[in-house]
Write an enzyme that holds these catalytic residues in place. Sequence first.
Site, PDB file in Angstrom:
ATOM      1  N   LYS A   1      40.270  44.658  39.366  1.00 53.61           N
ATOM      2  CA  LYS A   1      40.577  43.318  39.839  1.00 53.61           C
ATOM      3  C   LYS A   1      41.828  43.708  39.519  1.00 53.61           C
ATOM      4  CE  LYS A   1      35.909  42.605  39.783  1.00 53.61           C
ATOM      5  NZ  LYS A   1      35.326  43.177  38.646  1.00 53.61           N
TER       6      LYS A   1
ATOM      7  N   ASP B   1      36.293  40.840  26.865  1.00 55.20           N
ATOM      8  CA  ASP B   1      36.575  41.420  28.285  1.00 55.20           C
ATOM      9  C   ASP B   1      37.352  39.581  28.383  1.00 55.20           C
ATOM     10  OD1 ASP B   1      36.672  41.720  30.779  1.00 55.20           O
ATOM     11  OD2 ASP B   1      34.072  41.745  30.916  1.00 55.20           O
TER      12      ASP B   1
ATOM     13  N   TYR C   1      29.779  38.421  32.298  1.00 55.56           N
ATOM     14  CA  TYR C   1      29.763  39.672  33.353  1.00 55.56           C
ATOM     15  C   TYR C   1      27.998  39.936  32.651  1.00 55.56           C
ATOM     16  CZ  TYR C   1      29.969  42.386  36.478  1.00 55.56           C
ATOM     17  OH  TYR C   1      29.801  43.465  37.824  1.00 55.56           O
TER      18      TYR C   1
HETATM   19  C1  LIG Z   1      33.737  39.973  34.168  1.00 55.71           C
HETATM   20  C2  LIG Z   1      34.171  41.516  34.380  1.00 55.71           C
HETATM   21  N1  LIG Z   1      33.816  42.163  33.637  1.00 55.71           N
HETATM   22  C3  LIG Z   1      33.131  43.500  34.664  1.00 55.71           C
HETATM   23  C4  LIG Z   1      32.714  44.085  35.379  1.00 55.71           C
HETATM   24  C5  LIG Z   1      32.220  44.947  35.648  1.00 55.71           C
HETATM   25  O1  LIG Z   1      33.413  46.098  35.854  1.00 55.71           O
HETATM   26  P1  LIG Z   1      33.325  47.351  37.805  1.00 55.71           P
HETATM   27  O2  LIG Z   1      32.464  45.742  38.469  1.00 55.71           O
HETATM   28  O3  LIG Z   1      34.599  47.103  37.905  1.00 55.71           O
HETATM   29  O4  LIG Z   1      31.878  47.964  36.601  1.00 55.71           O
HETATM   30  C6  LIG Z   1      33.398  42.566  36.320  1.00 55.71           C
HETATM   31  C7  LIG Z   1      33.111  42.876  37.747  1.00 55.71           C
HETATM   32  O5  LIG Z   1      32.592  41.945  38.503  1.00 55.71           O
HETATM   33  C8  LIG Z   1      33.732  41.158  35.875  1.00 55.71           C
HETATM   34  O6  LIG Z   1      33.885  41.024  36.454  1.00 55.71           O
END
Ligand SMILES: Cc1ncc(COP(=O)(O)O)c(C=O)c1O
Length: 387
Positions: A204, A179, A107
């Site tokens: 999500k 993640d 990410y």
């Molecule tokens: C795979 C992944 N990890 C982490 C995040 C970060 O999360 P947040 O937007 O809740 O801070 C996202 C956000 O799109 C994501 O898709």
Amino acid sequence: MRPATTIVQGSQGKDAHASPLTTPIYETTTFLFDSAADVRAYNEGRSEKFLYSRYGNPTVLAAEKTIASLEGAGMAMLFSSGQAATATALLGLLKAGDEVVCSAAIYGGTLHLLADLLSRFGILSRFATLDELAHPERLIGERTKIVWFESPINPTLRCVDVAAIAAASRARGALSIIDNTFASPLNQRPIALGVDVVMHSVTKYLNGHSDVTAGVLAGPAALLAPVDKARRMLGGVLDPQAAYAIGRGLKTLDVRMARHNSNGLTVARWLEKDPRITSVYYPGLESHPDHALAKKQMSGFGGMMCVDVGGGLAGAERFFDRLKVFRRAASLGGVESLCSLPCLTSQWGHTDAQLAEAGITKSMARLSIGLEDPQDLIDDLDQALAL
Ligand SMILES: Cc1ncc(COP(=O)(O)O)c(C=O)c1O
């Protein structure tokens, strides 16, 4: 008592006769103690009481316990976003001179946090390609404290061998952190595969209704103790209102994931057969390069997929603009189906060489398949692809 005192103190606190079915929203910043001895017992860890909502709150704790049991973890900690969870984990577990081995396919927020911010505080990062992650033992050196990775990976849905990375990390004294956002704890349980800590953007699938931003870490209590301290200091805690919404969203996670899985497979199979499509990337399809691995480590393949509609960025934009049921929005994992173009979102500003390295083309569109009737989703894709 006089009126000013009555209106402030009159109806505060708990009702001894109420036994709520659902977890109440403890919308309070602070908690009452009966005596100095009571406070002392809290300070000495001899009490189950709460002190202050930045340290802990019953509504937040209820959602944390549910997520911990879903992940098979000793404890879970909620945060105000996925990024707050990631940042607090890294700051709580690392010191200057430590190295993080991080998947290069990660990410973007994680990558920028490591490369642009934590690097300023002496935390070293080594970004590893998928080929390199296939031999994790070669990546972990003396200074490596954490191996941070994702599976499946955005937007190509490539998968890495979770158990192999966890085992190589453990053997060399590094922590493995995954993640798990794209999979959800119902489709992939990394702790059972040997991973130390699981992170999610709760924004999500876990919340599932596109209305709360939150993050979580799940793992052994002893390992997360310094992260708990860091959360108190950094303050990226979750508000009880948001925790209540997450607790409610979690109650339907099982039925939602079953529908995401079946809708995902139905749509992916339809796309794969369509001659107008250049490629479809979905780990549940036999044609996906990591299908065998996905089958080994996942119990369902979720609602995320990527489709190459051909015709460069113009082709992807034409497809995107014609969608009627799929909504044009970033993010994923909610009840409504969404479409985003990697070249305009996660890969915005990337050079052709960087795109090629990540296996991404300009004509790709990412789909987050929601809970609608799959035939309406297919009809929408069909009309968006019409010549
Ligand atoms: C795979 C992944 N990890 C982490 C995040 C970060 O999360 P947040 O937007 O809740 O801070 C996202 C956000 O799109 C994501 O898709």
